[in-house]
Design a protein around this motif. Structure first.
Motif, PDB file in Angstrom:
ATOM      1  N   VAL A 134       0.845  -1.188   0.000  1.00 15.17           N
ATOM      2  CA  VAL A 134       0.000   0.000   0.000  1.00 15.17           C
ATOM      3  C   VAL A 134       0.883   1.241   0.000  1.00 15.17           C
ATOM      4  N   CYS A 135       0.298   2.363  -0.356  1.00 13.76           N
ATOM      5  CA  CYS A 135       1.058   3.602  -0.418  1.00 13.76           C
ATOM      6  C   CYS A 135       1.472   4.050   0.983  1.00 13.76           C
ATOM      7  N   GLU A 136       2.501   4.852   1.024  1.00 10.12           N
ATOM      8  CA  GLU A 136       3.011   5.374   2.292  1.00 10.12           C
ATOM      9  C   GLU A 136       2.393   6.746   2.560  1.00 10.12           C
ATOM     10  N   HIS A 137       1.706   6.877   3.703  1.00  7.98           N
ATOM     11  CA  HIS A 137       1.074   8.159   4.040  1.00  7.98           C
ATOM     12  C   HIS A 137       1.994   9.068   4.839  1.00  7.98           C
ATOM     13  N   ARG A 138       3.066   8.520   5.411  1.00  5.17           N
ATOM     14  CA  ARG A 138       4.026   9.364   6.117  1.00  5.17           C
ATOM     15  C   ARG A 138       4.977   9.990   5.099  1.00  5.17           C
ATOM     16  N   PHE A 139       4.898  11.290   4.988  1.00  6.00           N
ATOM     17  CA  PHE A 139       5.693  11.986   3.983  1.00  6.00           C
ATOM     18  C   PHE A 139       7.186  11.774   4.191  1.00  6.00           C
ATOM     19  N   THR A 140       7.639  11.825   5.440  1.00  2.00           N
ATOM     20  CA  THR A 140       9.075  11.727   5.705  1.00  2.00           C
ATOM     21  C   THR A 140       9.627  10.342   5.337  1.00  2.00           C
ATOM     22  N   THR A 141       8.814   9.290   5.507  1.00  2.00           N
ATOM     23  CA  THR A 141       9.277   7.948   5.142  1.00  2.00           C
ATOM     24  C   THR A 141       9.463   7.826   3.639  1.00  2.00           C
ATOM     25  N   ALA A 142       8.461   8.289   2.878  1.00  2.00           N
ATOM     26  CA  ALA A 142       8.573   8.248   1.417  1.00  2.00           C
ATOM     27  C   ALA A 142       9.710   9.138   0.935  1.00  2.00           C
ATOM     28  N   ALA A 143       9.848  10.320   1.534  1.00  2.70           N
ATOM     29  CA  ALA A 143      10.895  11.249   1.114  1.00  2.70           C
ATOM     30  C   ALA A 143      12.284  10.706   1.425  1.00  2.70           C
ATOM     31  N   GLU A 144      12.441  10.052   2.593  1.00  2.00           N
ATOM     32  CA  GLU A 144      13.753   9.494   2.929  1.00  2.00           C
ATOM     33  C   GLU A 144      14.135   8.394   1.956  1.00  2.00           C
ATOM     34  N   TYR A 145      13.167   7.570   1.566  1.00  2.00           N
ATOM     35  CA  TYR A 145      13.456   6.511   0.592  1.00  2.00           C
ATOM     36  C   TYR A 145      13.847   7.093  -0.757  1.00  2.00           C
ATOM     37  N   ILE A 146      13.084   8.035  -1.253  1.00  2.00           N
ATOM     38  CA  ILE A 146      13.346   8.583  -2.584  1.00  2.00           C
ATOM     39  C   ILE A 146      14.662   9.345  -2.627  1.00  2.00           C
ATOM     40  N   ALA A 147      14.945  10.099  -1.561  1.00  2.00           N
ATOM     41  CA  ALA A 147      16.143  10.949  -1.546  1.00  2.00           C
ATOM     42  C   ALA A 147      17.096  10.514  -0.436  1.00  2.00           C
ATOM     43  N   PHE A 148      17.403   9.232  -0.373  1.00  2.05           N
ATOM     44  CA  PHE A 148      18.341   8.711   0.629  1.00  2.05           C
ATOM     45  C   PHE A 148      19.758   9.071   0.174  1.00  2.05           C
ATOM     46  N   PHE A 149      20.346  10.087   0.786  1.00  2.00           N
ATOM     47  CA  PHE A 149      21.543  10.721   0.233  1.00  2.00           C
ATOM     48  C   PHE A 149      22.774   9.820   0.124  1.00  2.00           C
ATOM     49  N   PRO A 150      22.969   8.767   0.955  1.00  2.00           N
ATOM     50  CA  PRO A 150      24.147   7.919   0.728  1.00  2.00           C
ATOM     51  C   PRO A 150      24.190   7.291  -0.658  1.00  2.00           C
ATOM     52  N   THR A 151      23.026   7.133  -1.307  1.00  2.00           N
ATOM     53  CA  THR A 151      22.985   6.497  -2.626  1.00  2.00           C
ATOM     54  C   THR A 151      23.163   7.494  -3.768  1.00  2.00           C
ATOM     55  N   PHE A 152      23.351   8.777  -3.469  1.00  2.00           N
ATOM     56  CA  PHE A 152      23.413   9.789  -4.518  1.00  2.00           C
ATOM     57  C   PHE A 152      24.570   9.558  -5.490  1.00  2.00           C
ATOM     58  N   GLY A 153      25.688   9.010  -5.010  1.00  2.00           N
ATOM     59  CA  GLY A 153      26.864   8.863  -5.869  1.00  2.00           C
ATOM     60  C   GLY A 153      26.618   7.944  -7.048  1.00  2.00           C
ATOM     61  N   ALA A 154      26.230   6.698  -6.770  1.00  2.00           N
ATOM     62  CA  ALA A 154      25.977   5.730  -7.838  1.00  2.00           C
ATOM     63  C   ALA A 154      25.122   4.578  -7.340  1.00  2.00           C
ATOM     64  N   GLY A 155      24.195   4.854  -6.434  1.00  2.00           N
ATOM     65  CA  GLY A 155      23.356   3.806  -5.891  1.00  2.00           C
ATOM     66  C   GLY A 155      23.969   3.230  -4.622  1.00  2.00           C
ATOM     67  N   PRO A 156      23.563   2.028  -4.220  1.00  2.00           N
ATOM     68  CA  PRO A 156      22.664   1.125  -4.937  1.00  2.00           C
ATOM     69  C   PRO A 156      21.220   1.623  -4.951  1.00  2.00           C
ATOM     70  N   ILE A 157      20.483   1.199  -5.971  1.00  2.00           N
ATOM     71  CA  ILE A 157      19.076   1.555  -6.099  1.00  2.00           C
ATOM     72  C   ILE A 157      18.280   0.676  -5.141  1.00  2.00           C
ATOM     73  N   LEU A 158      17.444   1.284  -4.325  1.00  2.00           N
ATOM     74  CA  LEU A 158      16.792   0.584  -3.225  1.00  2.00           C
ATOM     75  C   LEU A 158      15.373   0.167  -3.573  1.00  2.00           C
ATOM     76  N   SER A 159      14.875  -0.811  -2.829  1.00  2.00           N
ATOM     77  CA  SER A 159      13.493  -1.272  -2.948  1.00  2.00           C
ATOM     78  C   SER A 159      12.729  -0.812  -1.702  1.00  2.00           C
ATOM     79  N   PHE A 160      11.612  -0.126  -1.897  1.00  2.00           N
ATOM     80  CA  PHE A 160      10.900   0.491  -0.779  1.00  2.00           C
ATOM     81  C   PHE A 160      10.416  -0.542   0.230  1.00  2.00           C
ATOM     82  N   ASP A 161       9.870  -1.664  -0.236  1.00  2.00           N
ATOM     83  CA  ASP A 161       9.316  -2.640   0.698  1.00  2.00           C
ATOM     84  C   ASP A 161      10.388  -3.265   1.580  1.00  2.00           C
TER      85      ASP A 161
END
Length: 458
Positions: free
Chosen positions: A138-165
């Motif tokens: 189901v969708c995530e209603h907590r904005f900070t949880t979804a935002a942390e997943y989408i913009a998780f800064f340690p992965t900015f360089g070259a991943g790894p690409i994460l899976s939300f579940d």
């Protein structure tokens, strides 16, 4: 992620703040830290960050509410379109700073912007919404949880690409510990040493080779140059992924990532899977499987073409990426056609064929012009007619140590030590490990202070 200010200022300050911050505010701290990293590089990068976070969060809710109706498909299409636009406009080719507009022969709209994370955040956002549409969760209603997943800064360089579940529970309840901090420091040091000692050295070796005129380049030097560029290309991604895992571990979050073992493959498909596992799985799950809906050979080849080309363009938009992707597609298609006879060959023969083909097609990624790539490949097969090969002797003498290290690590040396549970040995963990970690820190610091750090990033 590979400069002295990050290692000795940002990382300890952020880690200290993260450990003392209440659990309810940790996600917000991670989001703000990611925004700070982007602002430090170029404030324009906040645009794709905002687009990816807001589109993923809002469209995820809309898709969840309307996924059984036609509006669900509409919202999913809008989500993919918005994030594709952010990816095309803000993602930069690591080699020359080109973007989608320059690939089309037009001037870039925001050519000077260094949009950190623009290659990762759109993929996180799109993957999240597609999985919601497929009712994977189901969708995530907590904005900070979804935002942390989408913009998780340690992965900015070259991943790894994460899976939300797989990451949601860790984002909501991170568990920092001394053991995870020890693993994080070790992974950080391994990533830095791969970046500074292997990747940068192989890049320098490639530059030394390209200083030789193509019409007089010795064949041995050309093969060594192709090997150097391949190792640089591979270890640049491995280094940033390893450092990302280290930073996440310091926060009490475990990322799924396999230690380098790319050459330990007998096929190009296996090589693609091992070279960048998270990108391979994302491309397979969201592109390849979406196109290959039946068992026909045509749909499979079509899926290979689209998934490989889009995956290669993840490294940046330039003619060299297109050329390398086309070469890789040709090799993968021939491998698929000849799959049965190739499996009958001895393992070492398949290793040799794979290694040979890697070095032959790598110049397509190294040169921006097809004519230069073809001329370099012809030099690999002796067109230079240079019998006095002092260049090869210089390359072997100057870069033999990082080259041998790169080959050994590429065959899975780290993975072998992990399988043998060497890092779990009590004597090694309590006495030897801190010593070599400190030694690596001193070596990395010396490299960084001396100016050996490279600003190249995927």
């Amino acid at each position: 992620m590979s400069d002295i200010s990050f290692l000795y200022f940002f990382l300890p300050v952020f880690t200290g703040l993260y450990l003392i911050t209440p659990k309810a505010l940790k996600r917000l701290l991670v989001i703000l830290a990611g925004a700070g990293v982007i602002v430090w590089a170029d404030p324009v990068g906040l645009i794709p960050m905002g687009i990816c976070i807001l589109s993923g969060y809002l469209f995820g809710i809309f898709i969840h509410n309307f996924r059984d109706k036609v509006w669900g498909k509409v919202f999913l299409g809008l989500e993919i379109t918005v994030n594709a636009a952010a990816f095309l406009l803000f993602h930069r080719t690591a080699f020359d700073g080109a973007d989608f507009m320059t690939l089309l022969g037009q001037k870039s709209l925001i050519k000077s912007a260094a949009a950190i994370g623009a290659s990762v955040m759109p993929l996180h956002s799109v993957a999240y919404c597609i999985d919601v549409y497929k009712k994977k969760y189901v969708c995530e209603h907590r904005f900070t949880t979804a935002a942390e997943y989408i913009a998780f800064f340690p992965t900015f360089g070259a991943g790894p690409i994460l899976s939300f579940d797989k990451m949601k529970s860790q984002f909501e309840d991170p568990k920092p510990s001394f053991a995870k901090c020890a693993v994080g420091v070790r992974m950080l040091m391994l990533g830095l040493i791969m970046k500074l000692f292997i990747s940068n050295a192989m890049k320098d070796m490639w530059h030394d080779v390209t200083d030789i005129p193509l019409n007089s380049m010795p064949a041995t030097a050309a093969w060594l140059g192709s090997l150097g560029f391949a190792m640089f290309f591979y270890f640049e991604v491995c280094a940033f992924c390893c450092m990302a895992c280290g930073m996440a571990s310091l926060m009490g979050i475990e990322l799924s990532y396999s230690l380098p073992a790319g050459i330990h493959s007998k096929s190009f498909r296996g090589l693609c899977r091992r070279a960048n596992p998270s990108l391979y799985h994302w491309s397979r799950n969201y592109i390849y499987r979406s196109i290959k809906r039946d068992g026909s050979g045509f749909s499979e080849f079509l899926a290979i073409i689209f998934s490989v080309m889009l995956a290669v363009l993840w490294y940046g938009f330039s003619m060299r990426s297109v050329m390398f992707g086309a070469a890789l597609i040709v090799v993968l298609c021939f491998e698929k056609i000849l799959e049965s006879p190739l499996k009958k060959l001895p393992g070492f023969v398949r290793y040799i064929i794979l290694f040979f083909m890697i070095l032959v097609i790598m110049p397509f990624m190294a040169f921006s012009e097809p004519a230069e790539a073809l001329q370099y490949i012809s030099a690999m097969f002796g067109s230079g007619n240079n019998t006095l090969d002092t260049a090869s002797s210089y390359l072997l003498g100057s870069y033999s140590c990082p080259m041998i290290t790169a080959i050994v690590v590429s065959f899975g040396a780290f993975g072998y030590l992990k399988r043998k549970k060497v890092f779990n040995n009590e004597y090694l963990t309590t006495i030897i490990q801190p010593v070599w970690v400190i030694a690596l820190l001193i070596i990395c610091t010396a490299f960084l202070v001396s100016g050996e750090n490279c600003t190249y990033k995927f």
